[in-house]
Design an enzyme around this catalytic site. Structure first.
Site, short mmCIF file in Angstrom:
data_model
loop_
_atom_site.label_atom_id
_atom_site.label_comp_id
_atom_site.label_asym_id
_atom_site.label_seq_id
_atom_site.Cartn_x
_atom_site.Cartn_y
_atom_site.Cartn_z
N CYS A 344 0.85 -1.19 0.00
CA CYS A 344 0.00 0.00 0.00
C CYS A 344 0.88 1.25 0.00
CB CYS A 344 -0.93 0.01 1.21
SG CYS A 344 -1.97 1.49 1.31
N CYS A 347 -0.40 3.91 2.63
CA CYS A 347 -0.17 3.63 4.06
C CYS A 347 1.31 3.58 4.41
CB CYS A 347 -0.82 2.31 4.44
SG CYS A 347 -2.60 2.25 4.21
N ASP A 348 2.09 2.90 3.57
CA ASP A 348 3.48 2.62 3.92
C ASP A 348 4.48 3.53 3.21
OD1 ASP A 348 2.49 0.60 5.49
OD2 ASP A 348 2.72 -0.92 3.94
#
Length: 411
Positions: A344, A347-348
């Site tokens: 992701c 997100c990351d």
């Protein structure tokens, strides 16, 4: 802190409570402590059953425990559970008050069979859209299992721990005491339960027969929901098996190619599918994965065995398992998930700020990820095994205009 419209919604949600829930708050000198205090004050003001208790125990960062009527506090937060995690806080309060959405008895029995004590911490980011699903699943397990405790930690207030544990992706589930990374990234509740069973072991649990049906649908996305509804409308007894209802819709942000709607979002469409399905007598069996479908017997019935040990029978089986995120299946991939390998970019991505990043896949998702990462990484290399990118031309043109992105085809 909470706006008036949200407070009115919470009054309605917490109006279902009929037992006290105590929010135990520690004292800290952290700059975000006043934010937590104000948030919890607003929450407590929506129901006489939600009470705040100051522990006066000094802590380096804001800490919160949610205790049920018996005083048990199996669910904890470190940091301020705002952003995407505010829903996790609301659901945790409902779970502690016995009014949350419980798993069906088959799933609950499987959770209770995990050998305790289970002590877990989940490191998350308030901007992570995948984190709440894992946090809420573990909080739900903690409310079902008598020897299960779960703490959610905002990585922003625990940077030293993040570095010590080598975490490079969220959500990151760590076994407390062992300080071992159990899992990182998106995961279904069915897989999460299996991961916990493998790590902690299980007590003996009797296999359960879930019954016989005219039709069993395997898959909980739009196709599975449609098949179940049509079967039920024909007067057939129907069950639907799914790892997670909604399927890949749950990870789809914007949807712009659905006829009759110029724009919707995956979570909204998934909720609408669930609402539609609830109008029909379909037995919904979520958080399950099929391990075997037996041959047709002389009476025309097939047996279906689940990984949980449960079983059911069906005269007809409809397979609507749809699509899922792809893995490369190469050495090192699984071993480094959460420690250099991520799925992701949203997100990351922040973990890779100022670094060189590779993105695998030249479809829309891969190209969109490369475009997003180009804003924070020093260099992005997009790898595509075909001889051209498969993404929409508007995305390919946008990618080509970025100076710090290079594309390798036939790779």
């Amino acid at each position: 802190m909470l706006d008036s419209a949200l407070i009115e919604q919470l009054r309605e949600v917490f109006g279902r409570l009929d037992a006290p829930v105590v929010l135990r708050v520690s004292s800290s000198g952290h700059p975000s402590q006043p934010e937590l205090d104000e948030m919890l004050g607003d929450l407590a003001g929506t129901s006489a059953f939600v009470r705040i208790q100051k522990t006066h125990e000094p802590t380096p960062e804001p800490r919160l425990e949610i205790a049920d009527a018996a005083g048990r506090s199996a669910i904890r937060f470190r940091g301020v559970p705002g952003g995407h995690e505010f829903t996790s806080l609301v659901l945790a309060i409902l779970n502690a008050g016995g009014k949350g959405k419980r798993p069906d008895e088959g799933v609950a029995a499987r959770i209770r069979a995990i050998r305790g004590p289970v002590r877990l911490r989940t490191y998350m980011s308030l901007s992570c859209e995948n984190c709440p699903e894992v946090v809420q699943a573990l909080n739900l397990m903690a409310s079902v299992h008598a020897d299960f405790e779960h703490e959610t930690v905002d990585g922003a207030v625990a940077q030293a721990e993040i570095e010590r544990l080598g975490i490079q992706g969220v959500p990151a589930v760590v076994v407390a005491g062992e300080e071992k990374l159990l899992h990182s990234g998106r995961i279904s509740m069915a897989d999460l339960i299996a991961r916990l069973e493998a790590h902690y072991g299980v007590t003996a649990a009797a296999a359960q027969d879930l019954g016989a049906f005219d039709v069993v649908v395997i898959g909980g996305g739009p196709a599975g929901a449609s098949a179940a509804i049509y079967s039920a409308r024909k007067g057939l007894s129907t069950a639907l098996l799914a790892e997670r209802f909604g399927g890949q819709l749950q990870e789809t942000k914007g949807i712009e190619n659905m006829i009759s709607q110029s724009y919707t979002e995956g979570l909204r469409l998934s909720a609408q599918l669930a609402e539609h399905l609830s109008k029909y007598p379909v037995r919904m069996l979520e958080h399950r994965r099929v391990s075997a479908v037996g041959d047709r017997a002389a009476d025309g019935v097939r047996s279906i065995t689940l990984e949980s040990g449960e079983s059911l029978q069906a005269r007809a089986v409809i397979i609507a398992t749809g699509a899922k995120w792809r893995e490369l299946g190469i050495p090192g991939e699984r071993e480094h998930i959460g420690q250099g390998v991520a799925f992701c970019a949203h997100c990351d991505g922040p973990f890779y700020k100022g670094r060189r990043v590779a993105v695998v896949g030249g479809g829309n998702s891969g190209v969109e990820a490369a475009i997003d990462l180009a804003a924070i990484a020093t260099q992005v290399t997009l790898l595509e095994f075909g001889d051209k990118l498969k993404a929409d031309s508007v995305l390919v043109e946008k990618l080509a205009a970025l100076p710090n992105v290079r594309t390798l085809l036939s790779a």
